[in-house]
Design a protein around this motif. Structure first.
Motif, mmCIF file in Angstrom:
data_model
loop_
_atom_site.group_PDB
_atom_site.id
_atom_site.type_symbol
_atom_site.label_atom_id
_atom_site.label_comp_id
_atom_site.label_asym_id
_atom_site.label_seq_id
_atom_site.Cartn_x
_atom_site.Cartn_y
_atom_site.Cartn_z
ATOM 1 N N GLU A 16 0.836 -1.202 0.000
ATOM 2 C CA GLU A 16 0.000 0.000 0.000
ATOM 3 C C GLU A 16 0.870 1.251 0.000
ATOM 4 O OE1 GLU A 16 -2.527 -0.503 3.466
ATOM 5 O OE2 GLU A 16 -4.068 -1.485 2.237
ATOM 6 N N GLY A 17 1.384 1.609 -1.162
ATOM 7 C CA GLY A 17 2.164 2.839 -1.283
ATOM 8 C C GLY A 17 3.438 2.843 -0.467
ATOM 9 N N ILE A 18 4.145 1.706 -0.419
ATOM 10 C CA ILE A 18 5.298 1.567 0.476
ATOM 11 C C ILE A 18 6.544 2.275 -0.074
ATOM 12 C CG2 ILE A 18 4.476 -0.569 1.513
ATOM 13 C CD1 ILE A 18 6.399 -2.093 -0.331
ATOM 14 N N SER A 19 7.351 2.756 0.843
ATOM 15 C CA SER A 19 8.650 3.342 0.523
ATOM 16 C C SER A 19 9.691 2.754 1.473
ATOM 17 C CB SER A 19 8.626 4.866 0.667
ATOM 18 O OG SER A 19 7.724 5.449 -0.247
ATOM 19 N N PHE A 20 10.948 2.740 1.001
ATOM 20 C CA PHE A 20 12.028 2.194 1.830
ATOM 21 C C PHE A 20 13.344 2.803 1.384
ATOM 22 C CE2 PHE A 20 15.411 -0.771 2.862
ATOM 23 C CZ PHE A 20 15.144 -1.058 4.196
ATOM 24 N N ALA A 21 14.197 3.114 2.363
ATOM 25 C CA ALA A 21 15.519 3.660 2.070
ATOM 26 C C ALA A 21 16.571 2.957 2.918
ATOM 27 C CB ALA A 21 15.549 5.159 2.348
ATOM 28 N N TYR A 22 17.738 2.692 2.303
ATOM 29 C CA TYR A 22 18.916 2.284 3.059
ATOM 30 C C TYR A 22 19.652 3.573 3.421
ATOM 31 C CZ TYR A 22 18.018 -2.374 1.142
ATOM 32 O OH TYR A 22 17.446 -3.575 0.795
ATOM 33 N N ASP A 23 19.873 3.813 4.694
ATOM 34 C CA ASP A 23 20.389 5.103 5.145
ATOM 35 C C ASP A 23 19.420 6.189 4.672
ATOM 36 O OD1 ASP A 23 22.615 3.927 6.379
ATOM 37 O OD2 ASP A 23 23.691 3.873 4.472
ATOM 38 N N GLU A 30 6.960 4.772 -2.900
ATOM 39 C CA GLU A 30 5.499 4.830 -2.989
ATOM 40 C C GLU A 30 4.934 3.769 -3.941
ATOM 41 O OE1 GLU A 30 4.697 8.846 -4.125
ATOM 42 O OE2 GLU A 30 5.233 9.657 -2.167
ATOM 43 N N VAL A 31 5.328 2.526 -3.717
ATOM 44 C CA VAL A 31 4.889 1.423 -4.573
ATOM 45 C C VAL A 31 3.603 0.816 -4.029
ATOM 46 C CG1 VAL A 31 5.420 -0.922 -5.357
ATOM 47 C CG2 VAL A 31 7.167 0.874 -5.472
ATOM 48 N N SER A 32 2.608 0.742 -4.875
ATOM 49 C CA SER A 32 1.377 0.008 -4.584
ATOM 50 C C SER A 32 1.314 -1.181 -5.530
ATOM 51 C CB SER A 32 0.149 0.895 -4.768
ATOM 52 O OG SER A 32 0.127 1.936 -3.807
ATOM 53 N N LEU A 33 1.101 -2.352 -4.968
ATOM 54 C CA LEU A 33 1.171 -3.572 -5.779
ATOM 55 C C LEU A 33 0.351 -4.669 -5.130
ATOM 56 C CD1 LEU A 33 2.581 -5.136 -8.132
ATOM 57 C CD2 LEU A 33 4.396 -5.696 -6.507
ATOM 58 N N ASP A 34 -0.521 -5.280 -5.898
ATOM 59 C CA ASP A 34 -1.277 -6.454 -5.450
ATOM 60 C C ASP A 34 -0.755 -7.695 -6.156
ATOM 61 O OD1 ASP A 34 -2.830 -4.803 -3.931
ATOM 62 O OD2 ASP A 34 -4.683 -5.089 -5.075
ATOM 63 N N ILE A 35 -0.597 -8.785 -5.418
ATOM 64 C CA ILE A 35 -0.273 -10.085 -5.999
ATOM 65 C C ILE A 35 -1.361 -11.048 -5.562
ATOM 66 C CG2 ILE A 35 1.368 -11.997 -6.096
ATOM 67 C CD1 ILE A 35 3.607 -10.005 -5.590
ATOM 68 N N ALA A 36 -2.124 -11.529 -6.527
ATOM 69 C CA ALA A 36 -3.237 -12.423 -6.229
ATOM 70 C C ALA A 36 -2.755 -13.857 -6.074
ATOM 71 C CB ALA A 36 -4.284 -12.349 -7.345
ATOM 72 N N SER A 37 -3.507 -14.638 -5.338
ATOM 73 C CA SER A 37 -3.199 -16.056 -5.185
ATOM 74 C C SER A 37 -3.216 -16.722 -6.555
ATOM 75 C CB SER A 37 -4.234 -16.710 -4.267
ATOM 76 O OG SER A 37 -3.966 -18.081 -4.106
ATOM 77 N N GLY A 38 -2.155 -17.468 -6.847
ATOM 78 C CA GLY A 38 -2.076 -18.191 -8.112
ATOM 79 C C GLY A 38 -1.401 -17.450 -9.236
ATOM 80 N N ILE A 61 10.594 -9.467 5.094
ATOM 81 C CA ILE A 61 11.973 -9.481 5.584
ATOM 82 C C ILE A 61 12.397 -8.079 5.991
ATOM 83 C CG2 ILE A 61 14.376 -9.935 4.917
ATOM 84 C CD1 ILE A 61 13.213 -12.109 3.032
ATOM 85 N N LEU A 62 12.018 -7.105 5.190
ATOM 86 C CA LEU A 62 12.236 -5.704 5.516
ATOM 87 C C LEU A 62 10.898 -5.059 5.857
ATOM 88 C CD1 LEU A 62 14.674 -4.611 2.639
ATOM 89 C CD2 LEU A 62 15.283 -5.216 4.993
ATOM 90 N N GLU A 63 10.937 -4.013 6.669
ATOM 91 C CA GLU A 63 9.718 -3.292 7.022
ATOM 92 C C GLU A 63 9.738 -1.926 6.345
ATOM 93 O OE1 GLU A 63 7.009 -2.226 10.962
ATOM 94 O OE2 GLU A 63 8.937 -3.275 11.167
ATOM 95 N N PRO A 64 8.651 -1.547 5.684
ATOM 96 C CA PRO A 64 8.634 -0.264 4.980
ATOM 97 C C PRO A 64 8.856 0.914 5.924
ATOM 98 C CG PRO A 64 6.709 -1.600 4.398
ATOM 99 C CD PRO A 64 7.379 -2.280 5.555
ATOM 100 N N ASP A 65 9.464 1.969 5.400
ATOM 101 C CA ASP A 65 9.605 3.199 6.167
ATOM 102 C C ASP A 65 8.271 3.913 6.295
ATOM 103 O OD1 ASP A 65 12.343 2.773 6.402
ATOM 104 O OD2 ASP A 65 12.784 3.841 4.546
ATOM 105 N N SER A 66 7.407 3.707 5.315
ATOM 106 C CA SER A 66 6.075 4.289 5.361
ATOM 107 C C SER A 66 5.080 3.320 4.741
ATOM 108 C CB SER A 66 6.029 5.632 4.610
ATOM 109 O OG SER A 66 6.344 5.457 3.249
ATOM 110 N N GLN A 67 3.839 3.394 5.217
ATOM 111 C CA GLN A 67 2.753 2.516 4.763
ATOM 112 C C GLN A 67 3.048 1.062 5.155
ATOM 113 O OE1 GLN A 67 -0.030 3.876 3.917
ATOM 114 N NE2 GLN A 67 0.866 5.924 3.915
ATOM 115 N N ARG A 68 2.414 0.090 4.482
ATOM 116 C CA ARG A 68 2.509 -1.281 4.962
ATOM 117 C C ARG A 68 2.295 -2.290 3.840
ATOM 118 N NH1 ARG A 68 -3.335 -2.234 8.028
ATOM 119 N NH2 ARG A 68 -4.645 -1.523 6.278
#
Length: 268
Positions: A16-23, A30-38, A61-68
């Motif tokens: 849901e609109g996730i962002s992530f930064a190293y340092d 701000e990536v939003s992406l659905d992956i359906a079963s199958g 494995i990693l936790e987003p800096d924003s959103q989920r």
């Protein structure tokens, strides 16, 4: 091509609109992406586009800096870790084993989410491991030390471990990078069988656009941590889109035999 995605309304995995930064450097933006079963989803894009990081976020494995990220509608970081390990298998690009484990022992590690601290592997666990070794053509070096086999063999062993895990979803980071052409195709055929025959959801980061178009029913194209295009291979692998993202002129040819795309740089 693999089977189309499941028609269930709730996706197996949702960003849901996730962002992530190293340092301080943003890698996923701000990536939003659905992956359906199958589904069988290919994550593509240039080096440094955020493919591996996005998969690590989707795997919990990693936790987003924003959103989920949600797994079956729940925040993935609120899920029971053991149950999550039974549901999602993560296969990294590189494999470092600090101890001298045999190949068969590494594959058995895929059964650990089903064992408690006070139980040992049973006959069913050994049978699952045996089948996983056979399926990945790694039985012949089951008794060898993992650190003594080649990089391509290690990748197949890690796939065997993931198969032994019996997950709902497999997320793989460049699984064909250390393999020769024969085993690239063989590994992707195994993933295709898991997807089409056992309904295992597959999300895989890939550089080879031809193989991605051949085996994935959907492609997500990234550049600098953002989704540029998301859709069927014929929608994503367009000349103008690829030239913008990869910053090079390309020629695109359709393989009429299977509908996949052959892509080469202009002037090559």
């Amino acid at each position: 091509m693999t089977t189309a995605a499941s028609t269930t309304t709730q996706p197996l995995l949702r960003a849901e609109g996730i962002s992530f930064a190293y340092d301080k450097d943003p890698v996923v933006r701000e990536v939003s992406l659905d992956i359906a079963s199958g589904e069988f989803v290919g994550i593509i894009g240039p080096n440094g586009s955020g493919k591996s990081t996005l998969l690590k976020l989707m795997a919990g494995i990693l936790e987003p800096d924003s959103q989920r990220v949600l797994f079956r509608g729940r925040d993935i970081h609120s899920c029971n870790r053991k149950q999550l390990a039974q549901s999602i298998a993560w296969i990294p690009q590189e494999h470092h084993m600090p101890f001298p484990f045999k190949v068969s022992e590494v594959v058995m590690m895929g059964r650990h989410p089903y064992l408690s601290a006070f139980t040992f592997e049973g006959e069913s666990d050994f049978e699952i491991v045996r089948r996983a070794l056979e399926q990945t053509q790694t039985s012949m070096f089951a008794e060898r030390l993992f650190n003594e086999i080649s990089g391509g063999e290690k990748q197949r062993v890690m796939l065997a471990s993931a198969i032994a895990q019996e997950p709902e979803a497999m997320l793989l980071d460049e699984p064909t990078s250390a393999l020769d052409l024969k085993y690239q195709v063989e590994l992707l055929r195994i993933l295709n069988d898991l997807n089409s025959k056992q309904n295992v959801t597959i999300a895989v980061a890939m550089h080879d656009l031809h193989l991605a178009s051949k085996y994935c029913c959907r492609l997500v194209l990234l550049k600098q941590g953002r989704v540029i295009k998301d859709g069927a291979p014929e929608e994503v692998l367009q000349k103008d889109i690829l030239e913008e993202v990869y910053e090079i002129g390309v020629n695109i040819y359709r393989d009429e035999a299977d509908g996949s795309f052959l892509i080469s740089p202009e002037g090559a």
